[in-house]
Scaffold this active site. Structure first.
Site, short mmCIF file in Angstrom:
data_model
loop_
_atom_site.label_atom_id
_atom_site.label_comp_id
_atom_site.label_asym_id
_atom_site.label_seq_id
_atom_site.Cartn_x
_atom_site.Cartn_y
_atom_site.Cartn_z
N PRO A 86 40.97 63.28 15.75
CA PRO A 86 40.67 64.71 15.82
C PRO A 86 39.30 64.98 15.19
CG PRO A 86 42.34 64.32 14.14
CD PRO A 86 42.06 62.98 14.80
N VAL A 87 38.52 65.88 15.79
CA VAL A 87 37.16 66.16 15.30
C VAL A 87 37.19 67.27 14.25
CG1 VAL A 87 34.89 67.04 16.04
CG2 VAL A 87 36.13 65.41 17.48
N GLY A 88 36.39 67.09 13.19
CA GLY A 88 36.22 68.17 12.20
C GLY A 88 37.44 68.40 11.34
N SER A 93 35.51 61.58 11.87
CA SER A 93 35.15 61.40 13.28
C SER A 93 33.65 61.13 13.46
CB SER A 93 35.59 62.60 14.12
OG SER A 93 34.98 63.77 13.64
N ALA A 96 32.90 57.53 12.41
CA ALA A 96 33.42 56.59 13.41
C ALA A 96 32.50 56.54 14.61
CB ALA A 96 34.84 57.00 13.82
N ASP A 137 32.61 57.41 4.19
CA ASP A 137 33.25 57.38 5.51
C ASP A 137 32.71 56.22 6.34
OD1 ASP A 137 34.18 59.78 4.56
OD2 ASP A 137 33.73 60.92 6.37
#
Ligand code: PMV
Length: 295
Positions: A86-88, A93, A96, A137
């Site tokens: 899922p974005v945000g 994300s 990745a 991240d």
């Protein structure tokens, strides 16, 4: 690493992540612990005669165009992005995507990068999205497994091992958090909030010492959530999801990532009661599995 012939189609992928503890404080030099999850972004590149373009792109995020131009400065690429992340939502994300782009570019040149090379190539791309990322991240997306991280230069990255003494359920607010804005908002509160950031750093060290003891680890996560609320990055919805998780028997729960929306992660011994409780309240929930370290 070897230099080989350029190939017509090449792809690379990057893993998503959850931050067990230490987000935001890690931007300011404190340690943090994160682990990669079994959700990922995959980029496939093909050479093309026309201008560089993204297949099936909604075309709404100019940062994506900028990151692609940085990763692929020559024109004539077809870029395909497929993601289960899922974005945000605080699940990494953009990191990745940056890792996947760096790996795909190298694969096009017939090269396989080690995690340090991936980190070096993906960080400038992640900066396009986040302005001032700690690198946590990107480091965990490139390596897999669990790591303790301290910002550099050079960054200190220590792989951690955990026995599977707990499982993780993610509860999604369904709202986007803007990481760049949230990080800037926390920075603007310094030096007043420095004692809170320092306590988060201490808590990370305590957590590293009890990773396999969920009964000790869980309360540290709850304290971490309260400290994140004090620096203004939680929301009433995130707070309510932490309570939902604890009421359903979780060892501990906290927001994970930048906050302002996004997800809560909960440590549980059995996901079923929490998944049921979330379902009964219409909250999107899923179990996330740790992705092993990249060999
Ligand atoms: O929301 P995410 O997945 O981009 O995570 C951000 C983590 C922060 O600590 C808030 C920022 C950073 O760069 O480490």
């Amino acid at each position: 690493m070897s230099q080989g012939a350029r190939i017509a189609e090449a792809s690379g992928s990057g893993l998503g992540k959850l931050i067990l503890c230490g987000e935001h404080a890690v931007v300011h030099g404190h340690p943090a612990i994160a682990f990669a999850v079994d959700l990922q972004t995959r980029v496939t590149l093909r050479r093309d005669d026309g201008a560089t373009h993204v297949v099936d792109d909604g075309g709404t995020d100019p940062r994506l165009t900028e990151a692609i131009e940085l990763a692929l400065p020559e024109t004539g690429w077809e870029v395909q992005i497929a993601s289960t992340l899922p974005v945000g939502r605080g699940m990494g994300s953009s990191a990745a995507l940056a890792v996947a782009l760096a790996r795909a570019r190298a694969a096009h040149e017939g090269r396989q990068l080690d995690p340090d090379e991936v980190f070096a190539r993906a960080m400038p791309l992640e900066r396009v999205f986040h302005g001032n990322p700690s690198g946590l991240d990107v480091a965990v997306s490139a390596r897999g497994g669990a790591i303790r991280y301290r910002r550099g230069p050079p960054p200190h990255i220590e792989p951690l091992t955990t026995r599977a003494a707990w499982r993780v359920v993610v509860l999604d607010t369904g709202r986007l958090g803007n990481t760049a804005e949230l990080v800037a908002g926390v920075s603007a509160q310094r030096p007043g909030i420095d004692p809170v950031l320092a306590r988060i750093g201490t808590l990370v060290t305590e957590a590293a010492g009890c990773l396999d003891r969920p009964g000790d680890l869980g309360p540290l996560l709850v304290e971490n959530h309260r400290l994140l609320a004090r620096i203004g990055v939680s929301t009433p919805e995130l707070d309510a999801l932490v309570v939902l998780a604890l009421d359903a028997g979780a060892w501990g729960a906290k927001l994970s990532g930048a906050g302002g929306g996004g997800v809560v992660m909960a440590l549980v011994d059995d996901p079923a009661p929490l998944l049921r409780a979330a379902g009964a309240r219409g909250v999107a929930a899923l179990e996330c599995r740790l992705a092993p370290a990249v060999s």
